[in-house]
Design a protein around this motif. Structure first.
Motif, mmCIF file in Angstrom:
data_model
loop_
_atom_site.group_PDB
_atom_site.id
_atom_site.type_symbol
_atom_site.label_atom_id
_atom_site.label_comp_id
_atom_site.label_asym_id
_atom_site.label_seq_id
_atom_site.Cartn_x
_atom_site.Cartn_y
_atom_site.Cartn_z
ATOM 1 N N SER A 192 -21.151 -11.522 -22.472
ATOM 2 C CA SER A 192 -22.401 -12.018 -23.031
ATOM 3 C C SER A 192 -23.341 -10.898 -23.466
ATOM 4 N N GLY A 193 -24.330 -11.296 -24.250
ATOM 5 C CA GLY A 193 -25.290 -10.334 -24.788
ATOM 6 C C GLY A 193 -26.703 -10.735 -24.457
ATOM 7 N N GLY A 194 -27.552 -10.869 -25.496
ATOM 8 C CA GLY A 194 -28.941 -11.230 -25.291
ATOM 9 C C GLY A 194 -29.841 -10.581 -26.317
ATOM 10 N N LEU A 195 -31.140 -10.649 -26.057
ATOM 11 C CA LEU A 195 -32.112 -10.145 -27.018
ATOM 12 C C LEU A 195 -32.090 -8.629 -27.152
ATOM 13 N N CYS A 196 -31.660 -7.941 -26.114
ATOM 14 C CA CYS A 196 -31.786 -6.476 -26.093
ATOM 15 C C CYS A 196 -30.594 -5.749 -26.706
ATOM 16 N N CYS A 197 -29.614 -6.482 -27.209
ATOM 17 C CA CYS A 197 -28.345 -5.849 -27.600
ATOM 18 C C CYS A 197 -28.500 -4.808 -28.692
ATOM 19 N N VAL A 198 -29.458 -4.980 -29.579
ATOM 20 C CA VAL A 198 -29.600 -4.056 -30.696
ATOM 21 C C VAL A 198 -29.810 -2.627 -30.196
ATOM 22 N N LYS A 199 -30.476 -2.461 -29.064
ATOM 23 C CA LYS A 199 -30.698 -1.121 -28.508
ATOM 24 C C LYS A 199 -29.773 -0.811 -27.348
ATOM 25 N N TYR A 200 -29.544 -1.795 -26.489
ATOM 26 C CA TYR A 200 -28.873 -1.513 -25.224
ATOM 27 C C TYR A 200 -27.431 -1.988 -25.147
ATOM 28 N N GLY A 201 -26.968 -2.776 -26.105
ATOM 29 C CA GLY A 201 -25.583 -3.198 -26.081
ATOM 30 C C GLY A 201 -25.352 -4.426 -25.218
ATOM 31 N N THR A 202 -24.075 -4.822 -25.129
ATOM 32 C CA THR A 202 -23.693 -6.051 -24.444
ATOM 33 C C THR A 202 -23.111 -5.759 -23.057
ATOM 34 N N THR A 203 -22.726 -6.827 -22.366
ATOM 35 C CA THR A 203 -22.221 -6.716 -20.997
ATOM 36 C C THR A 203 -21.072 -5.717 -20.872
ATOM 37 N N SER A 204 -20.183 -5.690 -21.859
ATOM 38 C CA SER A 204 -18.999 -4.820 -21.763
ATOM 39 C C SER A 204 -19.360 -3.359 -21.582
ATOM 40 N N GLU A 205 -20.522 -2.949 -22.062
ATOM 41 C CA GLU A 205 -20.925 -1.551 -21.964
ATOM 42 C C GLU A 205 -21.508 -1.197 -20.598
ATOM 43 N N TYR A 206 -21.683 -2.181 -19.734
ATOM 44 C CA TYR A 206 -22.272 -1.943 -18.416
ATOM 45 C C TYR A 206 -21.325 -2.232 -17.262
ATOM 46 N N VAL A 207 -20.132 -2.689 -17.563
ATOM 47 C CA VAL A 207 -19.156 -2.959 -16.505
ATOM 48 C C VAL A 207 -18.264 -1.726 -16.358
ATOM 49 N N LEU A 208 -18.439 -1.002 -15.258
ATOM 50 C CA LEU A 208 -17.674 0.226 -15.026
ATOM 51 C C LEU A 208 -16.371 -0.034 -14.286
ATOM 52 N N GLY A 209 -16.385 -0.993 -13.387
ATOM 53 C CA GLY A 209 -15.189 -1.267 -12.591
ATOM 54 C C GLY A 209 -15.211 -2.679 -12.058
ATOM 55 N N LEU A 210 -14.028 -3.182 -11.727
ATOM 56 C CA LEU A 210 -13.896 -4.551 -11.244
ATOM 57 C C LEU A 210 -12.878 -4.636 -10.120
ATOM 58 N N ASP A 211 -13.106 -5.561 -9.210
ATOM 59 C CA ASP A 211 -12.057 -6.049 -8.316
ATOM 60 C C ASP A 211 -11.687 -7.436 -8.819
ATOM 61 N N VAL A 212 -10.405 -7.652 -9.061
ATOM 62 C CA VAL A 212 -9.940 -8.897 -9.667
ATOM 63 C C VAL A 212 -8.775 -9.449 -8.849
ATOM 64 N N VAL A 213 -8.862 -10.720 -8.483
ATOM 65 C CA VAL A 213 -7.732 -11.382 -7.828
ATOM 66 C C VAL A 213 -6.855 -11.991 -8.913
ATOM 67 N N LEU A 214 -5.587 -11.593 -8.912
ATOM 68 C CA LEU A 214 -4.643 -12.095 -9.907
ATOM 69 C C LEU A 214 -4.130 -13.479 -9.508
ATOM 70 N N ALA A 215 -3.402 -14.102 -10.403
ATOM 71 C CA ALA A 215 -2.944 -15.471 -10.169
ATOM 72 C C ALA A 215 -2.100 -15.597 -8.910
ATOM 73 N N ASP A 216 -1.329 -14.557 -8.580
ATOM 74 C CA ASP A 216 -0.467 -14.626 -7.401
ATOM 75 C C ASP A 216 -1.185 -14.208 -6.116
#
Length: 454
Positions: free
Chosen positions: A148-172
């Protein structure tokens, strides 16, 4: 069914598993219209990573599809569940685990509400920039799922630019850790960004490392009126070509301005063809606004009103925030999410107006003009089958227009069920094949949010 519930209760508290059909039906869909849903077999509310792993191991063993959900504020049907499926709600995993002012990161669970994170990091002199319109209720996990984005994207960018790392549970049920906590890092394929925008089809995010920025200075905003969308588009181009980077640049067409006035009596100039809001949170916002005001006048603005202080700026921004509620007050709405090159913004607005006339519908447009992301909002009477059919047809026509102008079918809302046919057209056969292969690599049994995206 009973086997599924019994197995789920082996690793979850009694109150974390809902099975009453009258209750589970309420979790079957997000806020999108024209998207099918059913009655989930159960809705589960895990509170720990181990519980999420248990849920996914159980679902895989029994071959039950799983739909990960946040606050269900999405607008594409990405959180919809079919009958007999399992809804995995992350709302109870809502802890902010760490704020690190030195490294400027936050570590959070997926159920943390966007606005709550913003308020907490502000106490440390920091800012989490992504600010979707639903920021007071949407969750970080949902923001990551849709990119997702928002009003500030023109200067600050979208969510993808702020996610540095993730813990993800896979299907199994395995736990995958991606990314980093450092400012830089290029080790291996960027799996973190692969999960951002994947809409729960590859895995379930259970923890996120997010980049923060220093809190910006107070923002000042100006409002510029234009007699034509062409002049408004020219102003946007002039501002960007001159090298300015506003903190926001938002546009409302005349239909939207009139709807806001009708709802809130804000006294906006409802005779204008387009109202442009430009903001700066720089060290000299007054000077920056003065320079941009001249560019707007040179492009044909009939009036330019700079805010004198933060309070006046907030009043102007409140008008923008009321745009969608105001259009909602006119009838049932379908919100499109087409992004085009900034240079084609006026063509997108004019093309949308032509579509509204062709289908005899009210369509208001509100746009993140600084990055070309438009939100045409189709208003119709859902009780009238003819209007509903015309609304859906106009929605598709708007997406086709966006692609014809060199744009994309979604800038920040995601694909979900609503736009899956259009995604195939945008990606092309080779792109679609590679995306399906990625899906199969992470979810070979196609149990995670099946039928979404493609």
């Amino acid at each position: 069914m009973s086997d599924l519930i019994d197995r789920l209760l082996d690793g979850l508290p009694q109150d974390a598993v809902l099975t009453d059909p009258d209750v589970t039906r309420g979790y079957a869909q997000d806020m999108a219209g024209f998207c099918d849903s059913g009655t989930p077999a159960a809705v589960v509310f895990p509170e720990t990573v181990a519980q999420v792993q248990h849920v996914l191991r159980t679902a895989t063993a029994l071959r039950v599809p799983v739909v990960p959900q946040g606050a269900r504020t999405g607008l594409s049907g990405g959180a919809n569940a079919a009958s007999g499926w399992l809804v995995l709600s992350l709302l109870r995993m809502n802890r902010i685990l760490e704020i690190d002012p030195v490294n400027r990161i936050a570590v959070v669970e997926p159920g943390v509400v966007n606005a709550e994170l913003s308020r907490v990091v502000a106490r440390h002199g920091l800012n989490y920039p992504p600010d979707p319109s639903s920021w007071e209720s949407c969750t970080i996990g949902g923001n990551i799922g849709t990119g997702s984005g928002g009003l500030c994207c023109v200067k600050y960018g979208t969510t993808s630019e702020y996610v540095l790392g993730l813990d993800v549970v896979l299907a199994d049920g395995r736990l995958l850790t991606t990314g980093r906590r450092t400012a830089k890092g290029v080790a291996g394929y960027d799996l973190t960004r692969l999960f951002v925008g994947s809409e729960g089809t590859l895995g379930v995010v259970v923890r996120a490392v997010l980049a923060l920025r220093p809190s910006p200075p107070p923002q000042l905003v100006l409002a510029a009126e234009f007699a034509s969308t062409g002049d408004a588009g020219a102003a946007v181009c002039a501002v960007m070509e001159a090298g300015w980077t506003p903190s926001l640049m938002e546009l409302m067409d005349t239909t939207t301005v009139r709807a806001v006035n009708a709802l809130a009596r804000m006294g906006l100039p409802d005779s204008t063809a387009a109202l442009l809001l430009v903001g700066f949170d720089s060290t000299d916002p007054t000077g920056d606004l003065a320079a941009v005001a001249e560019l707007c006048r040179a492009a044909g603005a009939t009036d330019v009103v700079p805010a004198a202080d933060s309070a006046e700026s907030e009043l102007l921004l409140e008008a923008r925030r009321l745009a969608l509620p105001a259009l909602d007050s006119l009838g049932t709405t379908m919100i499109d999410d087409v992004a085009v090159p900034r240079s084609r913004l006026a063509a997108m607005l004019d093309g949308t107006a032509a579509i509204a006339a062709e289908y005899d519908l009210t369509i208001g447009v509100v746009a993140h003009a600084g990055d070309g992301n438009t939100h045409p909002v189709v208003v119709f009477d859902a009780a009238d089958p003819d209007q509903a059919a015309r609304a859906r047809a106009s929605f598709d026509a708007i997406m086709e227009l966006g692609l014809d102008l060199g744009g994309t079918i979604t800038g920040e809302h995601g694909v979900g069920l609503l736009k899956k046919e259009w995604l195939a057209r945008e990606l092309g056969p080779v792109g679609l094949e590679m995306q399906r292969r990625l899906k199969a690599a992470f979810d070979p049994d196609n149990l995670l949010n099946p039928g979404k995206l493609f």
